[in-house]
Design a protein around this motif. Structure first.
Motif, PDB file in Angstrom:
ATOM      1  N   ASN A 269       0.821  -1.220   0.000  1.00 42.89           N
ATOM      2  CA  ASN A 269       0.000   0.000   0.000  1.00 42.89           C
ATOM      3  C   ASN A 269       0.852   1.267   0.000  1.00 42.89           C
ATOM      4  OD1 ASN A 269       0.709  -0.881   2.681  1.00 42.89           O
ATOM      5  ND2 ASN A 269      -0.651   0.672   3.502  1.00 42.89           N
ATOM      6  N   THR A 270       2.089   1.171   0.497  1.00 45.37           N
ATOM      7  CA  THR A 270       2.976   2.332   0.480  1.00 45.37           C
ATOM      8  C   THR A 270       4.015   2.260  -0.632  1.00 45.37           C
ATOM      9  OG1 THR A 270       4.443   1.305   2.130  1.00 45.37           O
ATOM     10  CG2 THR A 270       2.704   2.751   2.951  1.00 45.37           C
ATOM     11  N   SER A 271       4.422   1.050  -1.027  1.00 44.45           N
ATOM     12  CA  SER A 271       5.472   0.921  -2.043  1.00 44.45           C
ATOM     13  C   SER A 271       4.921   0.954  -3.473  1.00 44.45           C
ATOM     14  CB  SER A 271       6.262  -0.382  -1.839  1.00 44.45           C
ATOM     15  OG  SER A 271       5.420  -1.516  -2.035  1.00 44.45           O
ATOM     16  N   HIS A 272       3.644   0.606  -3.647  1.00 44.33           N
ATOM     17  CA  HIS A 272       3.033   0.540  -4.978  1.00 44.33           C
ATOM     18  C   HIS A 272       1.650   1.199  -4.969  1.00 44.33           C
ATOM     19  CE1 HIS A 272       6.117  -2.577  -5.161  1.00 44.33           C
ATOM     20  NE2 HIS A 272       5.998  -2.582  -6.478  1.00 44.33           N
ATOM     21  N   PRO A 273       1.575   2.471  -4.582  1.00 46.89           N
ATOM     22  CA  PRO A 273       0.257   3.093  -4.400  1.00 46.89           C
ATOM     23  C   PRO A 273      -0.598   3.127  -5.668  1.00 46.89           C
ATOM     24  CG  PRO A 273       1.995   4.751  -4.365  1.00 46.89           C
ATOM     25  CD  PRO A 273       2.672   3.423  -4.290  1.00 46.89           C
ATOM     26  N   GLU A 274       0.011   3.348  -6.820  1.00 45.17           N
ATOM     27  CA  GLU A 274      -0.756   3.418  -8.065  1.00 45.17           C
ATOM     28  C   GLU A 274      -1.399   2.067  -8.380  1.00 45.17           C
ATOM     29  OE1 GLU A 274      -2.391   5.482 -11.153  1.00 45.17           O
ATOM     30  OE2 GLU A 274      -0.763   6.412 -10.008  1.00 45.17           O
ATOM     31  N   ALA A 275      -0.584   1.027  -8.403  1.00 44.08           N
ATOM     32  CA  ALA A 275      -1.099  -0.300  -8.726  1.00 44.08           C
ATOM     33  C   ALA A 275      -1.993  -0.831  -7.605  1.00 44.08           C
ATOM     34  CB  ALA A 275       0.072  -1.256  -8.974  1.00 44.08           C
ATOM     35  N   TYR A 276      -1.661  -0.503  -6.372  1.00 46.87           N
ATOM     36  CA  TYR A 276      -2.450  -0.965  -5.235  1.00 46.87           C
ATOM     37  C   TYR A 276      -3.847  -0.350  -5.276  1.00 46.87           C
ATOM     38  CZ  TYR A 276      -3.001  -2.841  -0.476  1.00 46.87           C
ATOM     39  OH  TYR A 276      -3.405  -3.552   0.636  1.00 46.87           O
ATOM     40  N   ALA A 277      -3.912   0.948  -5.581  1.00 50.02           N
ATOM     41  CA  ALA A 277      -5.211   1.623  -5.674  1.00 50.02           C
ATOM     42  C   ALA A 277      -6.066   1.011  -6.775  1.00 50.02           C
ATOM     43  CB  ALA A 277      -5.016   3.112  -5.914  1.00 50.02           C
ATOM     44  N   ALA A 278      -5.441   0.708  -7.910  1.00 51.91           N
ATOM     45  CA  ALA A 278      -6.190   0.104  -9.018  1.00 51.91           C
ATOM     46  C   ALA A 278      -6.741  -1.268  -8.610  1.00 51.91           C
ATOM     47  CB  ALA A 278      -5.289  -0.030 -10.236  1.00 51.91           C
ATOM     48  N   ARG A 279      -5.941  -2.055  -7.915  1.00 53.63           N
ATOM     49  CA  ARG A 279      -6.396  -3.375  -7.478  1.00 53.63           C
ATOM     50  C   ARG A 279      -7.493  -3.249  -6.434  1.00 53.63           C
ATOM     51  NH1 ARG A 279      -8.139  -8.050  -8.472  1.00 53.63           N
ATOM     52  NH2 ARG A 279      -7.135  -9.866  -7.485  1.00 53.63           N
ATOM     53  N   LEU A 280      -7.344  -2.287  -5.526  1.00 50.98           N
ATOM     54  CA  LEU A 280      -8.349  -2.092  -4.495  1.00 50.98           C
ATOM     55  C   LEU A 280      -9.684  -1.691  -5.111  1.00 50.98           C
ATOM     56  CD1 LEU A 280      -8.931  -2.041  -1.440  1.00 50.98           C
ATOM     57  CD2 LEU A 280      -8.245   0.370  -1.436  1.00 50.98           C
ATOM     58  N   ARG A 281      -9.649  -0.841  -6.122  1.00 50.28           N
ATOM     59  CA  ARG A 281     -10.894  -0.464  -6.811  1.00 50.28           C
ATOM     60  C   ARG A 281     -11.570  -1.695  -7.397  1.00 50.28           C
ATOM     61  NH1 ARG A 281     -11.280   5.071  -8.061  1.00 50.28           N
ATOM     62  NH2 ARG A 281      -9.373   6.264  -7.656  1.00 50.28           N
ATOM     63  N   GLN A 282     -10.773  -2.589  -7.987  1.00 49.32           N
ATOM     64  CA  GLN A 282     -11.346  -3.802  -8.548  1.00 49.32           C
ATOM     65  C   GLN A 282     -12.030  -4.642  -7.471  1.00 49.32           C
ATOM     66  OE1 GLN A 282      -7.987  -5.743 -10.336  1.00 49.32           O
ATOM     67  NE2 GLN A 282      -8.068  -4.546 -12.222  1.00 49.32           N
TER      68      GLN A 282
END
Length: 288
Positions: A269-282
């Protein structure tokens, strides 16, 4: 509304407030509009720990972050005393009751995930969906593994007492499968320096929250009957041999939900915020 009182002051980036709870005053921040999403941080993380992730979510969610009692701006009436995980969960209940009257979405990371599990059990109807990313919950494991990892946490506390943060941090990282070099990380991250506040947060986390984990009272059997949609999650690069990954897989079996993979490792959640946010939205799609 909670019986506690709130005071708020709006800044250019967030609504910042305080909430009186038994034994403490909690600091919280609210950003964005949309369905309410509470992020409960890992370890020593305070309301600012996931600022890059919040930046990527605030266009679609009303994101709440907070300083867990004893960290940063959340003041304790008795600073020498820690808190149980039940008390942390009750703080979440009071905070959410003060800020919304509808069930919320929640991302709990590491210790924050265990807090979310307790909140789901203790306060039905509070959380619609909980994404529980690598909960540090030995009680989810078979007895022998549980005892081993509780002893491991106690040994880390002893190491910290003897050698300080310099000695303990590498062992904490090893235990949780964290890459301390952050070699696998997205570019342009907001710096998180090891300043005095963060050092103090680590001190409180290791001295008190480690004890709360070892002394946890979570009833794993109750998790299948909370009414909360519990989504177990783990980092793509988290070693499969570490205990937080084992806790996530055990949780998946308990609640009958497949383990969902997220970018990065334990602190994705801190090291990959862009990709993490996209996955969380999914993951959250259709959950509102």
């Amino acid at each position: 509304m909670s019986e506690a009182t709130t005071t708020t002051a709006t800044t250019t980036t967030a609504t910042v407030g305080t909430l009186d709870v038994p034994g403490a005053v909690l600091h919280y921040q609210v950003r964005g509009t949309g369905p309410t999403l509470l992020i409960s941080q890992s370890g020593e993380g305070d309301a600012d720990r996931t600022t890059d992730l919040v930046d990527r979510l605030a266009d679609s969610y009303r994101v709440i972050t907070y300083d867990r009692r004893g960290l940063s701006r959340s003041r304790l009436d008795a600073p020498e005393r820690g808190a149980t995980l039940v008390e942390h969960a009750d703080d979440v209940h009071r905070l959410l009751t003060a800020l919304t009257d509808t069930p919320v979405l929640m991302l709990g990371c590491s210790l924050g995930a265990v807090i979310g599990l307790h909140a789901a059990v203790r306060h039905p109807g509070l959380i619609h969906t909980l994404v529980a990313h690598e909960p540090v919950a030995p009680r989810l494991l078979p007895d022998v593994e549980r005892a081993h990892h509780e002893q491991e946490l106690t040994a880390l506390q002893e190491l910290y007492g003897q050698g300080g943060l310099g000695a303990a941090l590498p062992e904490i990282a090893r235990t949780l499968g964290i890459d301390p070099t952050r070699a696998d990380a997205e570019p342009g991250l907001t710096p998180q320096p090891m300043n005095d506040r963060r050092i103090a947060n680590f001190d409180h986390f290791i001295r008190h929250d480690f004890s709360a984990i070892v002394q946890d009272t979570l009833d794993p059997a109750a998790l299948a009957h909370t009414g909360t949609r519990i989504v177990p999650a783990a980092g793509r690069t988290t070693p499969r041999t570490v205990f937080d990954y084992s806790c996530a897989t055990s949780l998946a079996e308990l609640v009958g939900h497949e383990l969902v993979e997220f970018p990065g490792g334990h602190n994705g959640n801190t090291s990959h915020p862009e990709a993490y946010a996209a996955r969380l939205r999914q993951v959250l799609a259709g959950a509102c």
